[in-house]
Design a protein around this motif. Structure first.
Motif, mmCIF file in Angstrom:
data_model
loop_
_atom_site.group_PDB
_atom_site.id
_atom_site.type_symbol
_atom_site.label_atom_id
_atom_site.label_comp_id
_atom_site.label_asym_id
_atom_site.label_seq_id
_atom_site.Cartn_x
_atom_site.Cartn_y
_atom_site.Cartn_z
ATOM 1 N N PRO A 116 0.764 -1.221 -0.128
ATOM 2 C CA PRO A 116 0.126 -0.022 0.102
ATOM 3 C C PRO A 116 0.904 1.251 -0.118
ATOM 4 C CG PRO A 116 -0.927 -1.594 1.635
ATOM 5 C CD PRO A 116 0.656 -2.034 1.079
ATOM 6 N N ILE A 117 2.095 1.403 0.805
ATOM 7 C CA ILE A 117 2.810 2.511 1.032
ATOM 8 C C ILE A 117 3.476 2.733 -0.600
ATOM 9 C CG2 ILE A 117 5.018 3.364 1.970
ATOM 10 C CD1 ILE A 117 3.911 2.095 4.282
ATOM 11 N N ILE A 118 4.018 1.736 -1.051
ATOM 12 C CA ILE A 118 4.661 1.598 -2.739
ATOM 13 C C ILE A 118 3.521 1.941 -3.588
ATOM 14 C CG2 ILE A 118 5.751 0.420 -4.121
ATOM 15 C CD1 ILE A 118 6.734 -1.381 -1.767
ATOM 16 N N ASN A 119 2.484 1.446 -3.736
ATOM 17 C CA ASN A 119 1.307 1.799 -4.629
ATOM 18 C C ASN A 119 1.023 3.437 -4.297
ATOM 19 O OD1 ASN A 119 1.111 -0.209 -6.080
ATOM 20 N ND2 ASN A 119 -0.381 -1.109 -4.666
ATOM 21 N N ALA A 120 1.058 3.976 -3.089
ATOM 22 C CA ALA A 120 0.719 5.312 -2.650
ATOM 23 C C ALA A 120 1.711 6.379 -3.032
ATOM 24 C CB ALA A 120 0.128 5.485 -1.384
ATOM 25 N N TYR A 121 2.942 5.974 -2.956
ATOM 26 C CA TYR A 121 4.012 6.875 -3.047
ATOM 27 C C TYR A 121 5.356 6.499 -3.951
ATOM 28 C CZ TYR A 121 1.614 8.225 0.874
ATOM 29 O OH TYR A 121 0.566 8.902 1.896
ATOM 30 N N LEU A 122 5.605 5.408 -4.259
ATOM 31 C CA LEU A 122 6.719 5.030 -4.994
ATOM 32 C C LEU A 122 6.808 4.579 -6.478
ATOM 33 C CD1 LEU A 122 8.559 2.954 -2.026
ATOM 34 C CD2 LEU A 122 8.806 5.629 -2.540
ATOM 35 N N ILE A 123 5.446 4.795 -6.900
ATOM 36 C CA ILE A 123 5.283 4.315 -8.531
ATOM 37 C C ILE A 123 5.111 5.560 -9.197
ATOM 38 C CG2 ILE A 123 4.539 1.838 -7.901
ATOM 39 C CD1 ILE A 123 1.709 2.809 -8.323
#
Length: 131
Positions: A35-42
């Motif tokens: 969830p964090i990666i999808n929200a901030y790192l893509i």
């Protein structure tokens, strides 16, 4: 502090480095970070210094061992291509606190593309996209 505050607010370097290192240390459990990666790192997410530093931290663990592209947190989640595009976006950012670590991540990804044959297709795409 919620994770969205950590990525949106401005912080001092030691905070950014510690948070990025913490995120990388949790890579052993990819689904918990999705969830964090999808929200901030893509690709398409807002640029931030923390996002750029977190990507570098995940791609370059503290050990001297070479990290194969397929072994990265991003590859395990099927997000390596999108993260590479995020790196490209951030490397072009006008703010040095965002662009410098993104350029470091870009170099790491380019080196992975040269050295790793098992992921050649996706990494060649990344190498071309990052050029």
């Amino acid at each position: 502090m919620k994770h969205n505050d950590a990525f949106r607010e401005t912080h001092e370097d030691h905070y950014i480095q510690a948070t990025a290192t913490l995120l990388a240390s949790l890579s052993a459990n990819p689904q918990s970070l999705k969830p964090i990666i999808n929200a901030y790192l893509i690709s398409g997410t807002p640029p931030s210094a923390l996002a750029s530093h977190a990507i570098v931290a995940v791609l370059s663990p503290d050990s001297d061992d070479y990290l194969e592209p397929a072994a990265t947190l991003f590859a395990k989640l099927g997000l390596l291509r999108s993260v590479a595009l995020k790196v490209k976006e951030s490397a072009a950012n006008e703010r040095p606190t965002i662009s410098r670590p993104a350029r470091e991540a870009r170099d790491i990804l380019k080196n992975m593309a040269v050295e790793e044959e098992s992921c050649r297709d996706i990494l060649m795409y990344i190498r071309c996209a990052l050029s």
